[in-house]
Motif scaffolding. Structure first.
Motif, PDB file in Angstrom:
ATOM      1  N   ILE A   7       0.863  -1.171   0.000  1.00  0.00           N
ATOM      2  CA  ILE A   7       0.000   0.000   0.000  1.00  0.00           C
ATOM      3  C   ILE A   7       0.908   1.232   0.000  1.00  0.00           C
ATOM      4  O   ILE A   7       1.696   1.428   0.916  1.00  0.00           O
ATOM      5  CB  ILE A   7      -0.933   0.014   1.217  1.00  0.00           C
ATOM      6  CG1 ILE A   7      -1.851  -1.210   1.196  1.00  0.00           C
ATOM      7  CG2 ILE A   7      -1.760   1.301   1.230  1.00  0.00           C
ATOM      8  CD1 ILE A   7      -2.732  -1.349   2.413  1.00  0.00           C
ATOM      9  N   ILE A   8       0.766   2.038  -1.041  1.00  0.00           N
ATOM     10  CA  ILE A   8       1.593   3.234  -1.196  1.00  0.00           C
ATOM     11  C   ILE A   8       0.699   4.450  -0.978  1.00  0.00           C
ATOM     12  O   ILE A   8      -0.334   4.582  -1.630  1.00  0.00           O
ATOM     13  CB  ILE A   8       2.229   3.288  -2.593  1.00  0.00           C
ATOM     14  CG1 ILE A   8       3.069   2.037  -2.820  1.00  0.00           C
ATOM     15  CG2 ILE A   8       3.052   4.548  -2.759  1.00  0.00           C
ATOM     16  CD1 ILE A   8       3.516   1.851  -4.245  1.00  0.00           C
ATOM     17  N   GLU A   9       1.106   5.320  -0.046  1.00  0.00           N
ATOM     18  CA  GLU A   9       0.338   6.527   0.211  1.00  0.00           C
ATOM     19  C   GLU A   9       0.922   7.678  -0.591  1.00  0.00           C
ATOM     20  O   GLU A   9       2.119   7.946  -0.549  1.00  0.00           O
ATOM     21  CB  GLU A   9       0.358   6.862   1.698  1.00  0.00           C
ATOM     22  CG  GLU A   9      -0.420   5.872   2.533  1.00  0.00           C
ATOM     23  CD  GLU A   9      -0.628   6.349   3.961  1.00  0.00           C
ATOM     24  OE1 GLU A   9      -0.709   7.574   4.157  1.00  0.00           O
ATOM     25  OE2 GLU A   9      -0.702   5.486   4.832  1.00  0.00           O
ATOM     26  N   CYS A  10       0.054   8.379  -1.317  1.00  0.00           N
ATOM     27  CA  CYS A  10       0.465   9.548  -2.098  1.00  0.00           C
ATOM     28  C   CYS A  10       0.455  10.781  -1.202  1.00  0.00           C
ATOM     29  O   CYS A  10      -0.045  10.755  -0.080  1.00  0.00           O
ATOM     30  CB  CYS A  10      -0.485   9.751  -3.272  1.00  0.00           C
ATOM     31  SG  CYS A  10      -0.434   8.408  -4.456  1.00  0.00           S
ATOM     32  N   GLU A  15      -4.406   6.251  -1.264  1.00  0.00           N
ATOM     33  CA  GLU A  15      -3.628   5.022  -1.109  1.00  0.00           C
ATOM     34  C   GLU A  15      -3.740   4.189  -2.382  1.00  0.00           C
ATOM     35  O   GLU A  15      -4.832   3.966  -2.894  1.00  0.00           O
ATOM     36  CB  GLU A  15      -4.130   4.217   0.084  1.00  0.00           C
ATOM     37  CG  GLU A  15      -3.892   4.907   1.408  1.00  0.00           C
ATOM     38  CD  GLU A  15      -4.391   4.092   2.583  1.00  0.00           C
ATOM     39  OE1 GLU A  15      -5.186   3.159   2.383  1.00  0.00           O
ATOM     40  OE2 GLU A  15      -3.969   4.400   3.707  1.00  0.00           O
ATOM     41  N   ILE A  17      -2.680   0.517  -4.255  1.00  0.00           N
ATOM     42  CA  ILE A  17      -2.261  -0.866  -4.008  1.00  0.00           C
ATOM     43  C   ILE A  17      -1.417  -1.319  -5.191  1.00  0.00           C
ATOM     44  O   ILE A  17      -1.891  -1.360  -6.315  1.00  0.00           O
ATOM     45  CB  ILE A  17      -3.479  -1.780  -3.832  1.00  0.00           C
ATOM     46  CG1 ILE A  17      -4.305  -1.311  -2.651  1.00  0.00           C
ATOM     47  CG2 ILE A  17      -3.032  -3.224  -3.651  1.00  0.00           C
ATOM     48  CD1 ILE A  17      -5.629  -1.986  -2.530  1.00  0.00           C
ATOM     49  N   GLU A  32      -0.552  -1.046  10.985  1.00  0.00           N
ATOM     50  CA  GLU A  32      -0.520  -1.273   9.549  1.00  0.00           C
ATOM     51  C   GLU A  32      -0.803  -2.742   9.221  1.00  0.00           C
ATOM     52  O   GLU A  32      -1.383  -3.052   8.183  1.00  0.00           O
ATOM     53  CB  GLU A  32       0.831  -0.865   8.974  1.00  0.00           C
ATOM     54  CG  GLU A  32       1.075   0.620   8.962  1.00  0.00           C
ATOM     55  CD  GLU A  32       2.472   0.973   8.492  1.00  0.00           C
ATOM     56  OE1 GLU A  32       3.401   0.145   8.666  1.00  0.00           O
ATOM     57  OE2 GLU A  32       2.636   2.073   7.960  1.00  0.00           O
ATOM     58  N   GLU A  35      -4.456  -3.223   8.879  1.00  0.00           N
ATOM     59  CA  GLU A  35      -4.912  -2.673   7.601  1.00  0.00           C
ATOM     60  C   GLU A  35      -4.538  -3.601   6.447  1.00  0.00           C
ATOM     61  O   GLU A  35      -5.347  -3.845   5.543  1.00  0.00           O
ATOM     62  CB  GLU A  35      -4.284  -1.293   7.393  1.00  0.00           C
ATOM     63  CG  GLU A  35      -4.766  -0.587   6.159  1.00  0.00           C
ATOM     64  CD  GLU A  35      -4.157   0.797   6.005  1.00  0.00           C
ATOM     65  OE1 GLU A  35      -4.302   1.364   4.920  1.00  0.00           O
ATOM     66  OE2 GLU A  35      -3.528   1.297   6.953  1.00  0.00           O
ATOM     67  N   TYR A  36      -3.329  -4.136   6.477  1.00  0.00           N
ATOM     68  CA  TYR A  36      -2.887  -5.047   5.426  1.00  0.00           C
ATOM     69  C   TYR A  36      -3.696  -6.342   5.444  1.00  0.00           C
ATOM     70  O   TYR A  36      -4.024  -6.880   4.380  1.00  0.00           O
ATOM     71  CB  TYR A  36      -1.389  -5.361   5.570  1.00  0.00           C
ATOM     72  CG  TYR A  36      -0.500  -4.398   4.829  1.00  0.00           C
ATOM     73  CD1 TYR A  36       0.019  -4.719   3.592  1.00  0.00           C
ATOM     74  CD2 TYR A  36      -0.173  -3.154   5.360  1.00  0.00           C
ATOM     75  CE1 TYR A  36       0.844  -3.847   2.894  1.00  0.00           C
ATOM     76  CE2 TYR A  36       0.640  -2.267   4.684  1.00  0.00           C
ATOM     77  CZ  TYR A  36       1.146  -2.622   3.450  1.00  0.00           C
ATOM     78  OH  TYR A  36       1.950  -1.751   2.765  1.00  0.00           O
TER      79      TYR A  36
END
Length: 78
Positions: A7-10, A15, A17, A32, A35-36
């Motif tokens: 998960i990459i947050e901008c 977010e 994936i 986290e 969340e994952y």
């Protein structure tokens, strides 16, 4: 162990994936991890729905090419 996605947050809070990357358990915090795990379940459900849809389309395609099915349609049995 690892998750098959990351998960990459901008910068603007969105977010993304990325399924090409892996996320190891040791790289994330316990919050986290929750969340994952939730995202892993959701992705598994989406994958199952896609597989089921592809199987249904493939079944209909094979059925449409079946000569006995075509004959039944022409005779009005179906």
């Amino acid at each position: 162990m690892y998750f098959d996605f990351k998960i990459i947050e901008c910068a603007d809070g969105i977010e993304i994936i990325d399924r090409r990357q892996k996320t190891y358990y040791s790289q994330i915090t316990p919050c986290e991890m929750v969340e994952y795990m939730e995202m892993d379940v959701q992705l598994a459900i989406i994958d199952r729905m896609k597989r089921r849809e592809r199987a249904t389309i493939e079944h209909k395609r094979k059925l449409a090419r079946n000569p006995l099915w075509r004959l039944a349609c022409i005779c009005g049995l179906v």
